[in-house]
Design a protein around this motif. Structure first.
Motif, mmCIF file in Angstrom:
data_model
loop_
_atom_site.group_PDB
_atom_site.id
_atom_site.type_symbol
_atom_site.label_atom_id
_atom_site.label_comp_id
_atom_site.label_asym_id
_atom_site.label_seq_id
_atom_site.Cartn_x
_atom_site.Cartn_y
_atom_site.Cartn_z
ATOM 1 N N UNK A 183 0.847 -1.311 -0.127
ATOM 2 C CA UNK A 183 0.048 -0.140 -0.058
ATOM 3 C C UNK A 183 0.953 1.243 0.172
ATOM 4 N N UNK A 184 1.831 1.356 0.790
ATOM 5 C CA UNK A 184 2.572 2.619 1.067
ATOM 6 C C UNK A 184 3.624 2.897 -0.389
ATOM 7 N N UNK A 217 2.394 6.355 -6.784
ATOM 8 C CA UNK A 217 1.317 7.432 -7.446
ATOM 9 C C UNK A 217 1.661 8.901 -7.140
ATOM 10 N N UNK A 218 2.020 9.172 -5.994
ATOM 11 C CA UNK A 218 2.192 10.450 -5.726
ATOM 12 C C UNK A 218 3.285 11.055 -6.440
ATOM 13 N N UNK A 225 6.344 4.259 11.265
ATOM 14 C CA UNK A 225 7.262 4.898 10.721
ATOM 15 C C UNK A 225 7.983 3.981 9.358
ATOM 16 N N UNK A 226 8.257 2.995 9.823
ATOM 17 C CA UNK A 226 8.993 2.122 8.667
ATOM 18 C C UNK A 226 7.955 2.103 7.330
ATOM 19 N N UNK A 227 6.710 2.022 7.637
ATOM 20 C CA UNK A 227 5.742 1.828 6.596
ATOM 21 C C UNK A 227 5.310 2.962 5.797
ATOM 22 N N UNK A 237 8.505 10.355 2.015
ATOM 23 C CA UNK A 237 9.490 10.895 0.910
ATOM 24 C C UNK A 237 8.849 11.382 -0.326
ATOM 25 N N UNK A 238 7.839 10.677 -0.877
ATOM 26 C CA UNK A 238 6.835 10.992 -1.783
ATOM 27 C C UNK A 238 6.252 12.490 -1.617
#
Length: 341
Positions: A13-14, A20-21, A256-258, A264-265
């Motif tokens: 998901x992430x 996409x972003x 926070x890992x996910x 970043x995006x």
């Protein structure tokens, strides 16, 4: 630092959302920033200091947007397929343009501060000629302080959920700490201090009317902070965790890992947001000027400068300040300002 802590993709998901972003950012940011560059170079004859800074900001943002294709492919394949040289090189260029963006915004804020606090001397202290030299020095600085990206990034071979090998371009946690301190905390402290002093000065004068140029630059500052803050928060959480300074719970650790790919995006959005901000600021010009609306917004016209008629003729100290806050071009209108072109 654990192996898992460095992965830019933890779940589908992430990773998908991040891709996409970044795809959206590329489609909006590249043409948007190119349009700003074209508007300034082809449409504006006289460049103010702020226009010159916006030109450099658009160049930095546009180049950063062009690099997003590498990260879209990285997230889509969940493997860095471009090799060790590109791993270091692409992230080096990203860091360079990240630093350039925040430093240019900082220079905008400092320029506004000088224009408000020392309006009669702004043409000497912050002239276009001096601005050119400062910006050249700034670009030299960002190329130097981005060197840790070349040193502290490497390729690591990892395995995905299916046991297949994949290449991961990962940094050392030291790089995250350096990025956050030098590329966010310190410059943003300067920006906030500048605007606190500007607001205090404006409240002491009779010129309290909200002006397009002030609102536009403030919107750029706020937008940058909103989109970059999550990225730097994640950076510091990862640094503290890797140094065993503060151990997070397993559930929060997973969060926070996910979110690394998404935050970043989101940081990239700040570089494509400025053309959108300029469009909203200049929407009143679009119907009359068409594609020249951006030049009209940044250059200013006699109509924009016609808001000066409320100033006090007996207040000599406010003459320069009135020029600053009534100029709708995002720059500073002073009688002695040189051209950059």
């Amino acid at each position: 630092m654990t192996e898992e802590n460095s992965l830019p993709f933890i779940n589908d998901f992430s990773t998908t959302l991040g891709a996409l972003i970044l795809g959206f950012v590329f489609l909006v940011g590249v043409p948007g920033n190119l349009f700003i560059v074209w508007s300034i170079l082809a449409r504006i004859r006289r460049h103010s200091v702020t226009t010159f800074l916006i030109l450099n900001l658009a160049c930095a943002d546009g180049f950063l947007m062009a690099l997003t294709l590498f990260f879209v492919i990285y997230l889509a394949k969940q493997s860095w397929v471009f090799g060790i040289v590109m791993c270091k090189g692409v992230f080096y260029l990203c860091n360079t343009n990240m630093y350039a963006s925040i430093f240019l915004i900082t220079l905008m804020s400092l320029h506004r501060l000088v224009a408000v606090l020392l309006p009669t001397k702004v043409s000497l202290i912050a002239s276009p000629r001096i601005a050119k030299r400062v910006v050249v020095g700034m670009w030299a600085l960002v190329f130097i302080i981005s060197i840790p990206s070349l040193v502290f990034r490497n390729i690591r071979i990892d395995e995905d959920e299916m046991g297949k090998p994949r290449m991961v371009c990962v940094p050392n946690h030291t790089l995250y700490a350096f990025e956050t301190v030098s590329g966010f905390i310190l410059p943003y402290a300067v920006i906030i201090t500048s605007y606190v002093l500007i607001l205090r000065r404006l409240r002491q004068t009779q010129f309290r009317k909200k002006v397009r140029s002030e609102k536009l630059i403030l919107a750029i500052v706020v937008t940058f902070g909103i989109f970059w803050l999550p990225y730097h928060v994640i950076n510091m959480i990862q640094v503290f965790n890797s140094l065993n300074m503060y151990r997070l719970s397993s559930s929060l650790d997973h969060i926070w890992q996910s979110s690394r790919a998404v935050t970043s995006a989101l940081a990239f959005i700040s570089s494509c947001a400025n053309p959108v901000l300029y469009t909203f600021a200049g929407k009143s010009y679009i119907r009359q000027n068409g594609f020249a609306f951006m030049a009209r917004l940044l250059e200013g016209t006699s109509l924009d400068q016609g808001t000066k008629k409320g100033r006090s003729p007996n207040s000599e100290s406010n003459v320069g300040l009135n020029n600053v806050v009534s100029n709708g071009n995002g720059g500073v209108s002073t009688p002695n300002e040189d051209n950059t072109g």
